[in-house]
Design a protein around this motif. Sequence first.
Motif, PDB file in Angstrom:
ATOM      1  N   ASP A  35     -25.084 -76.490  83.243  1.00 45.87           N
ATOM      2  CA  ASP A  35     -27.062 -75.972  84.144  1.00 45.87           C
ATOM      3  C   ASP A  35     -28.033 -74.970  83.749  1.00 45.87           C
ATOM      4  OD1 ASP A  35     -26.293 -79.030  85.176  1.00 45.87           O
ATOM      5  OD2 ASP A  35     -25.502 -78.258  86.230  1.00 45.87           O
ATOM      6  N   THR A  36     -28.065 -74.533  82.990  1.00 49.47           N
ATOM      7  CA  THR A  36     -28.746 -73.017  82.183  1.00 49.47           C
ATOM      8  C   THR A  36     -29.637 -73.729  81.237  1.00 49.47           C
ATOM      9  OG1 THR A  36     -27.003 -72.064  81.291  1.00 49.47           O
ATOM     10  CG2 THR A  36     -26.539 -71.656  82.702  1.00 49.47           C
ATOM     11  N   PHE A  37     -30.796 -73.081  81.584  1.00 44.03           N
ATOM     12  CA  PHE A  37     -32.024 -73.316  80.469  1.00 44.03           C
ATOM     13  C   PHE A  37     -31.930 -72.400  79.066  1.00 44.03           C
ATOM     14  CE2 PHE A  37     -32.791 -75.319  84.007  1.00 44.03           C
ATOM     15  CZ  PHE A  37     -33.563 -77.100  83.700  1.00 44.03           C
ATOM     16  N   ASP A  38     -31.799 -72.443  77.734  1.00 45.20           N
ATOM     17  CA  ASP A  38     -31.569 -71.530  76.660  1.00 45.20           C
ATOM     18  C   ASP A  38     -33.638 -72.020  75.777  1.00 45.20           C
ATOM     19  OD1 ASP A  38     -31.615 -70.709  74.426  1.00 45.20           O
ATOM     20  OD2 ASP A  38     -29.953 -71.507  73.289  1.00 45.20           O
ATOM     21  N   LEU A  39     -33.712 -70.728  75.829  1.00 47.74           N
ATOM     22  CA  LEU A  39     -34.769 -70.118  75.647  1.00 47.74           C
ATOM     23  C   LEU A  39     -35.332 -69.466  74.141  1.00 47.74           C
ATOM     24  CD1 LEU A  39     -38.267 -70.957  75.313  1.00 47.74           C
ATOM     25  CD2 LEU A  39     -38.985 -68.706  77.501  1.00 47.74           C
ATOM     26  N   PRO A  40     -35.473 -69.681  73.004  1.00 48.88           N
ATOM     27  CA  PRO A  40     -35.137 -68.715  71.941  1.00 48.88           C
ATOM     28  C   PRO A  40     -36.854 -68.066  71.912  1.00 48.88           C
ATOM     29  CG  PRO A  40     -35.143 -71.100  71.337  1.00 48.88           C
ATOM     30  CD  PRO A  40     -35.937 -71.215  72.332  1.00 48.88           C
ATOM     31  N   LEU A  41     -36.718 -66.391  71.028  1.00 49.41           N
ATOM     32  CA  LEU A  41     -37.202 -65.759  71.609  1.00 49.41           C
ATOM     33  C   LEU A  41     -37.852 -65.051  69.877  1.00 49.41           C
ATOM     34  CD1 LEU A  41     -36.053 -64.130  74.250  1.00 49.41           C
ATOM     35  CD2 LEU A  41     -37.827 -65.312  75.173  1.00 49.41           C
ATOM     36  N   GLN A  42     -39.155 -65.095  70.159  1.00 48.43           N
ATOM     37  CA  GLN A  42     -39.598 -64.480  68.769  1.00 48.43           C
ATOM     38  C   GLN A  42     -39.621 -62.460  69.122  1.00 48.43           C
ATOM     39  OE1 GLN A  42     -40.190 -66.626  66.461  1.00 48.43           O
ATOM     40  NE2 GLN A  42     -39.750 -68.133  67.255  1.00 48.43           N
ATOM     41  N   GLU A  43     -40.320 -62.077  67.435  1.00 46.98           N
ATOM     42  CA  GLU A  43     -40.617 -60.876  68.074  1.00 46.98           C
ATOM     43  C   GLU A  43     -41.365 -59.520  69.213  1.00 46.98           C
ATOM     44  OE1 GLU A  43     -39.836 -59.166  63.921  1.00 46.98           O
ATOM     45  OE2 GLU A  43     -37.478 -58.878  64.160  1.00 46.98           O
ATOM     46  N   SER A  44     -42.391 -61.151  68.096  1.00 45.89           N
ATOM     47  CA  SER A  44     -43.366 -60.773  69.627  1.00 45.89           C
ATOM     48  C   SER A  44     -43.336 -61.479  71.154  1.00 45.89           C
ATOM     49  CB  SER A  44     -44.738 -61.189  68.961  1.00 45.89           C
ATOM     50  OG  SER A  44     -44.458 -63.083  69.447  1.00 45.89           O
ATOM     51  N   ALA A  45     -42.851 -61.695  71.521  1.00 43.84           N
ATOM     52  CA  ALA A  45     -42.181 -62.206  72.693  1.00 43.84           C
ATOM     53  C   ALA A  45     -42.070 -60.598  74.057  1.00 43.84           C
ATOM     54  CB  ALA A  45     -40.863 -63.407  72.643  1.00 43.84           C
ATOM     55  N   ARG A  46     -41.717 -60.915  74.650  1.00 42.76           N
ATOM     56  CA  ARG A  46     -41.703 -59.531  76.220  1.00 42.76           C
ATOM     57  C   ARG A  46     -41.427 -60.299  77.566  1.00 42.76           C
ATOM     58  NH1 ARG A  46     -46.885 -58.573  74.558  1.00 42.76           N
ATOM     59  NH2 ARG A  46     -48.655 -58.404  76.362  1.00 42.76           N
ATOM     60  N   GLY A  47     -40.686 -60.071  78.730  1.00 43.73           N
ATOM     61  CA  GLY A  47     -40.563 -60.551  79.761  1.00 43.73           C
ATOM     62  C   GLY A  47     -39.670 -59.859  80.778  1.00 43.73           C
ATOM     63  N   LYS A  48     -39.888 -59.939  82.003  1.00 41.78           N
ATOM     64  CA  LYS A  48     -39.413 -59.878  83.038  1.00 41.78           C
ATOM     65  C   LYS A  48     -38.674 -61.375  84.037  1.00 41.78           C
ATOM     66  CE  LYS A  48     -42.594 -60.107  86.244  1.00 41.78           C
ATOM     67  NZ  LYS A  48     -43.698 -58.943  87.809  1.00 41.78           N
ATOM     68  N   VAL A  49     -37.777 -60.778  84.530  1.00 40.56           N
ATOM     69  CA  VAL A  49     -36.641 -61.707  85.232  1.00 40.56           C
ATOM     70  C   VAL A  49     -36.421 -60.698  86.314  1.00 40.56           C
ATOM     71  CG1 VAL A  49     -34.336 -62.574  85.629  1.00 40.56           C
ATOM     72  CG2 VAL A  49     -35.373 -62.058  83.151  1.00 40.56           C
ATOM     73  N   ASP A  50     -37.232 -61.544  87.088  1.00 40.82           N
ATOM     74  CA  ASP A  50     -36.700 -61.068  89.061  1.00 40.82           C
ATOM     75  C   ASP A  50     -35.908 -61.415  88.890  1.00 40.82           C
ATOM     76  OD1 ASP A  50     -39.352 -60.242  88.877  1.00 40.82           O
ATOM     77  OD2 ASP A  50     -40.208 -62.105  89.117  1.00 40.82           O
ATOM     78  N   LEU A  51     -34.684 -60.581  89.600  1.00 39.72           N
ATOM     79  CA  LEU A  51     -33.411 -60.336  90.477  1.00 39.72           C
ATOM     80  C   LEU A  51     -33.163 -60.000  91.897  1.00 39.72           C
ATOM     81  CD1 LEU A  51     -30.762 -58.586  87.710  1.00 39.72           C
ATOM     82  CD2 LEU A  51     -31.919 -60.806  88.160  1.00 39.72           C
ATOM     83  N   PRO A  52     -32.242 -60.404  92.674  1.00 40.30           N
ATOM     84  CA  PRO A  52     -32.166 -59.946  94.533  1.00 40.30           C
ATOM     85  C   PRO A  52     -33.130 -58.092  94.006  1.00 40.30           C
ATOM     86  CG  PRO A  52     -31.297 -62.162  93.947  1.00 40.30           C
ATOM     87  CD  PRO A  52     -31.544 -61.120  92.499  1.00 40.30           C
ATOM     88  N   ASP A  53     -31.839 -57.615  94.038  1.00 42.38           N
ATOM     89  CA  ASP A  53     -32.025 -56.709  94.164  1.00 42.38           C
ATOM     90  C   ASP A  53     -32.909 -55.264  92.541  1.00 42.38           C
ATOM     91  OD1 ASP A  53     -30.285 -56.659  92.192  1.00 42.38           O
ATOM     92  OD2 ASP A  53     -28.730 -56.141  92.914  1.00 42.38           O
ATOM     93  N   ALA A  54     -32.957 -56.077  91.474  1.00 45.43           N
ATOM     94  CA  ALA A  54     -33.658 -55.333  90.339  1.00 45.43           C
ATOM     95  C   ALA A  54     -34.801 -56.458  89.928  1.00 45.43           C
ATOM     96  CB  ALA A  54     -32.629 -54.348  89.784  1.00 45.43           C
ATOM     97  N   THR A  55     -34.853 -55.160  89.226  1.00 44.64           N
ATOM     98  CA  THR A  55     -36.518 -56.330  87.663  1.00 44.64           C
ATOM     99  C   THR A  55     -35.960 -56.026  86.832  1.00 44.64           C
ATOM    100  OG1 THR A  55     -37.861 -56.661  89.678  1.00 44.64           O
ATOM    101  CG2 THR A  55     -38.391 -56.539  87.295  1.00 44.64           C
ATOM    102  N   LEU A  56     -35.416 -57.200  85.717  1.00 49.38           N
ATOM    103  CA  LEU A  56     -34.472 -56.711  84.365  1.00 49.38           C
ATOM    104  C   LEU A  56     -36.240 -57.221  83.311  1.00 49.38           C
ATOM    105  CD1 LEU A  56     -31.884 -56.552  82.245  1.00 49.38           C
ATOM    106  CD2 LEU A  56     -31.905 -58.981  82.120  1.00 49.38           C
ATOM    107  N   PHE A  57     -36.433 -55.635  82.326  1.00 52.47           N
ATOM    108  CA  PHE A  57     -38.085 -56.391  81.535  1.00 52.47           C
ATOM    109  C   PHE A  57     -36.852 -56.635  80.053  1.00 52.47           C
ATOM    110  CE2 PHE A  57     -37.869 -51.960  82.148  1.00 52.47           C
ATOM    111  CZ  PHE A  57     -38.009 -51.235  80.487  1.00 52.47           C
TER     112      PHE A  57
END
Length: 450
Positions: free
Chosen positions: A99-121
């Motif tokens: 039940d998880t989702f998988d997204l391949p990343l190219q070298e031009s990709a960038r993003g962030k993940v919002d967590l309850p206590d921090a932000t992962l970039f």
Amino acid sequence: MALQTRPKLLRVGVIQDGRIVEEHHLLHDSVTIGEDARNTIVLPPTQERPPRFKVLENRGQQFHLIIDEHMQGRVNLGSSDVDFDALRAQGLATRRADDTFDLPLQESARGKVDLPDATLFFHFIPAPAEGSKPALPPELKASPWRTVDRVFFGILATMLVLYVLSVALIVAQPAPVEAEVELDQLEDRFVRAIIPPQPAKKEEPKDTGPATEEKKPDEQKAPAKKAASPDSPAAPANSAERRQQIAEKVGNAGILKLLGGTGAGGGDAIAKLIGDSSSAGSVEEALKGATAGGALAVGSGGGNGIANPQGDTGGKVAGIGATQTSGAGAVNTGQKQAVKVPQVADSVPEVDSSEVSPKELARFIQRMKASIQRCYEKELKRDPTLKGRVMVRFNLKPDGRAGNVEVEESTLRSEGVSSCIITTIRAWKFPFQPSDDVPVSYPFIFSPGE
């Protein structure tokens, strides 16, 4: 020929309160988050996140973004930004069996993940050239001033300054001059260590009457002749002058003075008595001139007279009549004067205990009395009239020592004797071991001797 490019590094960081608090540069390793210390990024535990969750996974030299159904964030795929809800709804991310989702990343990709206590970039950056070392930004570099404890450093610097000033002040002070201590100012125990005590002088017995009379013949021995000194008078030129000088000396002394004044022929009798040794006259003929006044009668009977002074009639007794001699002419052979020895009178101690016998305590103090007497004799040299009574009070302790020694009363008026007595008694070891402190009072009576 195609140029080979170096693979880029995946830069992953954690943002809290608007600041980057943690950063990692990865080439092949996966990125995990959770409360477990083995994770790449350690975060506080929450109910929505498992202890270990792989958010960026490296497979086949390519990184894949792994998200679950509840995670929020955005990712840039090169042409547009897509949030995680669109990825899950549009099928851009492949759903897996867990039940998880998988997204391949190219070298031009960038993003962030919002967590309850921090932000992962995350985003990709060029790999550094070979041989180069990663360097921290200047604001993050450590320096000695930043790492030192300023409070401790301030205290240490202050103590160092005070120490230097104290040493300088001590060195600047003049050296103290030690006053010389007189021997009389030393305590008695130090004096005993420097000068050993002398043995006590034995008191010579006083001469009695008969003994004095027996010694008189020895004392009346003629002294040895002394050589004439330059100050002595010159010897008479002839025997006549010599006899005249002796007559004047003898006529003014003792009974001969009386005899010379009672008769008219007294002077001739003395002259005959001390006449030339070659004369054949007797003592009777020499004293004939002194009998005219009745002071001395020559005969064979008793009474006031001298019978046969030559001693050729049986040695009759010669007596002196009622006439008495006194005043000038008395010869004193001298008497021996007894040496005055300072005395410390015997006394009885006052003891408030049945464990200590006053008589036994008095005997012990009498045996140790010589040390007390030395205290008195030392001060008696300064004041020969020193005498009086000193009442000493102390506590006899269970170990046999004297404690709380003090002078309770004193008529001696001498601080030197009092302090010497206190020091002496403190050094005594008494032959008693009471169960508790025993108060003792003992009087010492001092007199210079008779």
